[in-house]
Design an enzyme around this catalytic site. Structure first.
Site, PDB file in Angstrom:
ATOM      1  N   GLU A 159      35.641  30.792  39.764  1.00  0.00           N
ATOM      2  CA  GLU A 159      34.894  31.787  40.551  1.00  0.00           C
ATOM      3  C   GLU A 159      33.378  31.726  40.372  1.00  0.00           C
ATOM      4  OE1 GLU A 159      36.801  35.545  39.672  1.00  0.00           O
ATOM      5  OE2 GLU A 159      38.759  34.814  40.319  1.00  0.00           O
ATOM      6  N   ASN A 200      37.958  26.308  40.657  1.00  0.00           N
ATOM      7  CA  ASN A 200      38.880  27.278  41.264  1.00  0.00           C
ATOM      8  C   ASN A 200      38.103  28.489  41.784  1.00  0.00           C
ATOM      9  OD1 ASN A 200      41.697  28.103  41.639  1.00  0.00           O
ATOM     10  ND2 ASN A 200      41.381  29.600  39.982  1.00  0.00           N
ATOM     11  N   HIS A 236      44.587  34.798  47.321  1.00  0.00           N
ATOM     12  CA  HIS A 236      45.011  36.207  47.252  1.00  0.00           C
ATOM     13  C   HIS A 236      44.838  36.766  48.661  1.00  0.00           C
ATOM     14  CE1 HIS A 236      45.447  36.186  42.960  1.00  0.00           C
ATOM     15  NE2 HIS A 236      44.246  35.663  42.821  1.00  0.00           N
ATOM     16  N   GLU A 264      46.793  30.721  43.142  1.00  0.00           N
ATOM     17  CA  GLU A 264      47.119  32.115  42.791  1.00  0.00           C
ATOM     18  C   GLU A 264      47.688  32.868  43.993  1.00  0.00           C
ATOM     19  OE1 GLU A 264      43.799  34.048  40.785  1.00  0.00           O
ATOM     20  OE2 GLU A 264      43.258  32.203  39.733  1.00  0.00           O
ATOM     21  N   ASP A 266      49.285  35.135  46.499  1.00  0.00           N
ATOM     22  CA  ASP A 266      50.050  36.360  46.727  1.00  0.00           C
ATOM     23  C   ASP A 266      49.603  36.936  48.069  1.00  0.00           C
ATOM     24  OD1 ASP A 266      47.627  37.629  45.893  1.00  0.00           O
ATOM     25  OD2 ASP A 266      48.442  38.114  43.918  1.00  0.00           O
TER      26      ASP A 266
HETATM   27  O1  9MR Z   1      46.519  38.443  36.734  1.00  0.00           O
HETATM   28  C1  9MR Z   1      45.403  38.778  35.941  1.00  0.00           C
HETATM   29  C2  9MR Z   1      45.488  40.241  35.567  1.00  0.00           C
HETATM   30  O2  9MR Z   1      46.609  40.464  34.725  1.00  0.00           O
HETATM   31  C3  9MR Z   1      44.213  40.668  34.889  1.00  0.00           C
HETATM   32  O3  9MR Z   1      44.241  42.055  34.654  1.00  0.00           O
HETATM   33  C4  9MR Z   1      43.017  40.302  35.763  1.00  0.00           C
HETATM   34  C5  9MR Z   1      41.722  40.701  35.119  1.00  0.00           C
HETATM   35  O4  9MR Z   1      40.648  40.267  35.867  1.00  0.00           O
HETATM   36  O5  9MR Z   1      43.036  38.902  36.005  1.00  0.00           O
HETATM   37  C6  9MR Z   1      44.125  38.529  36.733  1.00  0.00           C
HETATM   38  O6  9MR Z   1      44.060  37.177  37.115  1.00  0.00           O
HETATM   39  C7  9MR Z   1      42.919  36.807  37.894  1.00  0.00           C
HETATM   40  C8  9MR Z   1      42.705  35.338  37.667  1.00  0.00           C
HETATM   41  O7  9MR Z   1      42.547  35.097  36.294  1.00  0.00           O
HETATM   42  C9  9MR Z   1      41.509  34.830  38.434  1.00  0.00           C
HETATM   43  N1  9MR Z   1      41.592  35.141  39.826  1.00  0.00           N
HETATM   44  C10 9MR Z   1      41.884  36.533  40.137  1.00  0.00           C
HETATM   45  C11 9MR Z   1      43.130  36.981  39.391  1.00  0.00           C
HETATM   46  C12 9MR Z   1      43.477  38.399  39.799  1.00  0.00           C
HETATM   47  O8  9MR Z   1      42.537  39.304  39.349  1.00  0.00           O
END
Ligand code: 9MR
Length: 460
Positions: A159, A200, A236, A264, A266
């Site tokens: 990011e 990513n 997402h 990722e 969803d």
């Molecule tokens: O799935 C992850 C969630 O459990 C955490 O609370 C969150 C914190 O920022 O991060 C989530 O995973 C993220 C991923 O590492 C990077 N892209 C966005 C994802 C969703 O927030």
């Protein structure tokens, strides 16, 4: 088959359960698709993010059965592994890597350099460009070095872009400057030369300002010899909004000479979901999977949690959820069948319950020319039924003229009762009941030989 048996044995599934999962013991129940096998036949992997603490029981069984790649959702992030400087906690990350190896799965390492979930000693430290660069490359050497040879892909930098394509003002960007990304990739290559190195980000699935900034950076890395192997499109997504340029975007990165993966995936919706929303979600999962299958350099797809009970969405988006291919009880949703179809599966999308069903047919009232009957169907199997058709044949010339809690049609003596929208899902162990009025021409012999979505049911 041998490989599947090993997988199942590795999570301790009993021999009896093996029979139920693997076979079609009752009638002609459809075999459930196995995403990892279908994906392998298409030359890609199908993965899921996992939570290390949940890797047991049904959760672990589905992960091993269905997926050939796993990503720790949080356990490899800097804040998890080195919460205080110099003091490490590898327990969650080790657990995920060990689990993957025991179950013939690849691991996507996520993530080495990210602005979020950083330990506060990094995020709030006072840094010069050199001091933070050293801390960052040491971190990469330590973590990627620890798992050297055991990680398929690393999300080296996560990011780094704003929506308009400018650089996000993370601590790395502000302290080190533009060069931090190339520095991170060089350090990762040195630490684990066999891991594929990925950049990513989110909202880069379609062609837009942000994905174009990513494209330009990858192009410059290729020109300068900075070691990069692929880009991760997080995906997402929101229901009904798969970008129309997804495949073209994947293709343009492929044309640069890097691999592409969906990292990722969803697809969120307002909850509770309607049947129509679940059908749209199926189409959306199918579209994303098809776009990857269509481009040779698209190497795989990871869903960000496979079950609605282990998804970040409800915590982050008020009123949204149901974003994954399995419901909260680990039952496959239409989305799961959408993925399977995109991977070439041609089976029945509404299979009968694996393990059977039981029908109780009761004539409640009868008069000269007609009768009222009630039918109770029990799902006595181990898999949910999502949408059902109960079929039978009349033995003595009866016909149905009015039904409730189901839509009943008849052709000759063949009858089909189809679920109403409110009773489409029948969980293992549950029953559904409907009734009807029929007309008689003589005897009223009770039918036998009921089938539920093609699966033979017992009759009581
Ligand atoms: O799935 C992850 C969630 O459990 C955490 O609370 C969150 C914190 O920022 O991060 C989530 O995973 C993220 C991923 O590492 C990077 N892209 C966005 C994802 C969703 O927030």
């Amino acid at each position: 088959m041998k490989l599947q048996s090993l997988r199942r044995a590795a999570v301790g599934v009993s021999a009896a359960a093996l029979l139920l999962i693997g076979g079609a013991p009752s009638g002609h129940a459809a075999e459930a698709p196995v995403l990892r096998d279908l994906a392998a036949a298409k030359g890609i992997y199908y993965g899921t993010a996992v939570s290390a603490s949940k890797l047991n029981g049904t959760y672990a069984s589905v992960v091993t059965e269905q997926f050939d790649s796993i990503t720790p959702g949080n356990e490899m992030k800097w804040g998890s592994v080195e919460p205080t400087r110099g003091s490490y906690n590898w327990s969650g990350a080790d657990a995920v890597v060990d689990f993957a190896e025991a179950n013939d799965q690849k691991v996507r390492g996520h993530t080495l350099v990210w602005h979020s979930q950083l330990p506060s000693w990094v995020e709030n430290g006072t840094w010069t460009a050199d001091s933070l660069r050293t801390v960052m490359t040491d971190h990469i050497a330590t973590e990627a070095g620890r798992y050297k040879g055991r990680i398929d892909h690393w999300d080296v930098v996560n990011e780094p872009f704003n929506e308009d394509g400018t650089r996000r003002q993370s601590i790395f960007q502000t302290a080190i400057g533009d060069s931090y990304i190339a520095d991170a990739f060089r350090a990762a290559r040195a630490a684990d030369p066999d891991a594929k190195l990925y950049l990513n980000d989110y909202n880069v699935e379609g062609i837009n300002a942000k994905s174009t900034a990513m494209y330009d950076l990858v192009k410059s890395f290729k020109e300068q010899g900075v070691p990069i192997d692929g880009v991760g499109l997080q995906a997402h997504l929101i229901l009904g909004q798969v970008p129309s340029t997804l495949q073209a975007n994947i293709q343009r990165f492929a044309d640069l000479g890097v691999d592409v993966v969906i990292t990722e995936l969803d697809i969120r919706m307002t909850v509770p979901p309607t049947e129509a929303q679940l059908a749209q979600q199926k189409a959306d999962y199918k579209a994303v999977t098809s776009a990857c299958v269509a481009v040779a350099r698209c190497k795989g797809i990871t869903v960000w949690g496979f079950t609605d009970s282990d998804s970040w969405i409800p915590d982050f988006f008020d009123g949204y959820g149901a974003a994954t291919p399995y419901d909260e009880n680990y039952q496959p949703k239409p989305a799961y069948y959408g993925i399977a179809e995109a991977l070439g599966w041609t089976g029945d999308t509404t299979p009968g319950p694996t393990g059977g069903c039981a029908v109780t047919y009761t004539v409640q009232n009868q008069w000269d020319t007609g009768f009222t009957a009630q039918v109770t169907v029990k799902n006595s199997g181990t898999t949910a039924v999502n949408g059902w058709q109960l079929a039978w044949s009349w033995p003595s010339g009866q016909s149905v003229n009015q039904a409730w809690n189901a839509t009943v049609t008849q052709s000759g003596s063949a009858v089909t009762a189809t679920n109403a929208s409110y009773n489409a899902s029948v969980a293992p162990g549950s029953t559904v009941t409907f009734g009807f009025n029929g007309t008689l021409s003589g005897a009223n012999t009770a039918p036998t030989g009921f089938t539920l979505n093609g699966t033979d049911c017992t009759t009581a």
